[in-house]
Write a protein that holds these residues in place. Structure first.
Motif, PDB file in Angstrom:
ATOM      1  N   SER A 249       0.832  -1.200   0.000  1.00 30.31           N
ATOM      2  CA  SER A 249       0.000   0.000   0.000  1.00 30.31           C
ATOM      3  C   SER A 249       0.863   1.245   0.000  1.00 30.31           C
ATOM      4  O   SER A 249       2.045   1.204   0.344  1.00 30.31           O
ATOM      5  CB  SER A 249      -0.934   0.015   1.213  1.00 30.31           C
ATOM      6  N   LYS A 251       0.283   5.796   0.740  1.00 37.02           N
ATOM      7  CA  LYS A 251      -0.639   6.815   1.215  1.00 37.02           C
ATOM      8  C   LYS A 251      -0.587   8.025   0.285  1.00 37.02           C
ATOM      9  O   LYS A 251       0.486   8.450  -0.139  1.00 37.02           O
ATOM     10  CB  LYS A 251      -0.292   7.214   2.641  1.00 37.02           C
ATOM     11  N   ALA A 257     -10.290   5.401   0.107  1.00 34.77           N
ATOM     12  CA  ALA A 257      -9.224   4.462  -0.239  1.00 34.77           C
ATOM     13  C   ALA A 257      -9.521   3.749  -1.555  1.00 34.77           C
ATOM     14  O   ALA A 257     -10.679   3.640  -1.975  1.00 34.77           O
ATOM     15  CB  ALA A 257      -9.053   3.437   0.877  1.00 34.77           C
ATOM     16  N   LYS A 425      -4.161   4.418   0.336  1.00 32.77           N
ATOM     17  CA  LYS A 425      -4.855   4.788   1.569  1.00 32.77           C
ATOM     18  C   LYS A 425      -4.798   6.310   1.779  1.00 32.77           C
ATOM     19  O   LYS A 425      -3.801   6.964   1.410  1.00 32.77           O
ATOM     20  CB  LYS A 425      -4.226   4.089   2.759  1.00 32.77           C
ATOM     21  N   GLN A 427      -4.078   9.771   3.504  1.00 27.32           N
ATOM     22  CA  GLN A 427      -3.061  10.212   4.459  1.00 27.32           C
ATOM     23  C   GLN A 427      -3.741  10.612   5.757  1.00 27.32           C
ATOM     24  O   GLN A 427      -4.858  11.137   5.754  1.00 27.32           O
ATOM     25  CB  GLN A 427      -2.307  11.424   3.886  1.00 27.32           C
TER      26      GLN A 427
END
Length: 429
Positions: A249, A251, A257, A425, A427
């Motif tokens: 992943s 961010k 997401a 994802k 932040q």
């Protein structure tokens, strides 16, 4: 000039291989106002390691050089080729993929002049140290722009999670660092190796007279000198069947997401038609289960795991293949888990004859509608030709598929070690 007649589709394609090896295909459509031409070389971003023409030792060139070369061919010593097409009333463009680089135009007038312009600018490279350095700044800006796009990052992040070593994991444009290493000599090395006419295909579709068009192309090529056709020796690293990372992943500044489930395809032993059948079956099965009318889509939607951004795609080509399924989700972990479960469920699913017949009819309908587009025909004909498949043979291949083919494909398609999950994802605030 040879005629290829496809009675079932009522289509006729004229083909000829020039003395220098260039393969030319013409599809005359007098009822069309527009003409579309595409000049393609069998050379893309994955072709980083090869033996240059006239040399014995392999070289590895910087990542992103195929895309860089595409940009630079439009710039000549005294002008920008886009202006040439504009003066002829044409719209021009180009693209680089993992395996191909293509140059194209569309126009409603001065078709022969536009075809000559297309051929001539691609076959007349001009690179200088100064222009190469200037282009680095332009492409670096383009790379940074894509790096800020969550959809692009999720797409390439998934591929990078699937692959350990194969250059398909590298962004087609390369990286800001890799393009700084590109030199004028590198560009000429790649051009001379991969832009030989014998490694290229020209397809023109639209409103023109085929005999006159082929004569023009034949005379154009006869007036140019090329070295003897080289045998291109490309090299790719060994790639395990298992994925590189089961989960990964990043961010980014997103509000929702993104979760993508990637499936690594094993295409190493597949021939042209086998690759086509796998591509068709994969697309039909994914559409049946994961399109907006599909059983799995409905389940995911009811469970509030997906929204309208949910999508899927499959890409199978020489040396690599992958399927990516996913989109935005407020519950990305749960969504990815459910999609993986559904993929494994496919092995136990049995598609009825009635449903498979419906799937085939839908696929045939999609294919027939796509044939109304000159761009689709020219692009896809060229793509399939490099794989050893004729675009106009796709219809009988679809018709030949059976539930047995689908069941056999499902049994070997989904393996746990070939599945990876990638997320973008939000932040932390």
């Amino acid at each position: 000039m040879e005629e290829l007649v496809y009675q079932q589709l009522n289509e006729k394609v004229y083909q000829e291989t020039m003395d220098n090896g260039l393969k030319v295909f013409l599809l005359s459509k007098p009822e069309m106002a527009k003409t579309f031409g595409i000049f393609t070389t069998n050379y893309g971003s994955i072709d980083q390691t090869f033996t240059p023409i006239g040399k014995n030792e392999k070289v590895t060139v910087p990542e992103g050089i195929a895309h860089f070369l595409e940009h630079k061919l439009f710039e000549k010593e005294d002008r920008d080729v886009f202006q040439d097409f504009t003066k002829l009333g044409a719209s021009a463009n180009a693209f680089t993929s993992f395996t191909k680089t293509a140059y194209l135009f569309s126009a409603t007038s001065q078709i022969e002049k536009n075809v000559e312009t297309l051929i001539d600018f691609v076959q007349n490279p001009y690179f200088s140290e100064e222009s190469v350095e200037k282009e680095k700044g332009i492409i670096a800006q383009e790379i940074r722009m894509y790096d800020d796009q969550p959809d692009w990052r999720s797409f390439f992040g998934t591929i990078q999670s699937l692959y350990h070593n194969h250059p398909v994991k590298v962004d087609i444009a390369g990286t800001v660092d890799s393009i700084q290493k590109i030199t004028k000599d590198d560009l000429y090395t790649c051009y001379e190796t991969f832009y030989h006419p014998s490694n290229m295909v020209l397809f023109v579709a639209g409103n023109f007279e085929p005999e006159a068009m082929m004569k023009l192309i034949r005379e154009n090529q006869a007036g140019k000198e090329f070295p003897e056709a080289p045998e291109i020796n490309r090299s790719y690293p060994d790639e395990p069947t298992a994925v590189s990372k089961k989960e990964n992943s990043i961010k980014m500044p997103v509000t929702t997401a993104k979760a993508m489930v990637g499936v690594k395809e094993n295409v190493g032993e597949l021939s042209g038609e086998e690759l086509l059948r796998a591509e068709l079956l994969s697309g039909m099965i994914l559409d049946y289960y994961f399109s907006k009318s599909g059983k799995f889509y409905e389940e995911l939607y009811k469970e509030d795991l997906i929204d309208d951004s949910f999508q899927f795609e499959t890409e199978l080509d020489r040396q690599f293949g992958f399927t990516i399924i996913g989109g935005d989700s407020r519950k990305p972990d749960e969504m990815a888990k459910r999609v993986k479960e559904m993929l494994h469920e496919l092995k136990a699913e049995s598609i009825s004859e009635e449903d498979f017949t419906r799937m085939k009819r839908k696929k045939i309908g999609q294919f027939m509608r796509a044939l109304n587009s000159l761009e689709f025909i020219a692009n896809q004909f060229t793509h399939y030709h490099t794989l050893g498949v004729d675009l106009f043979d796709v219809l009988p291949v679809i018709e030949s598929l059976s539930t047995k083919d689908a069941d056999e494909y499902l049994q070997h398609w989904i393996k746990e070690e070939a599945i990876s999950v990638f997320q973008v994802k939000p932040q932390a605030s």
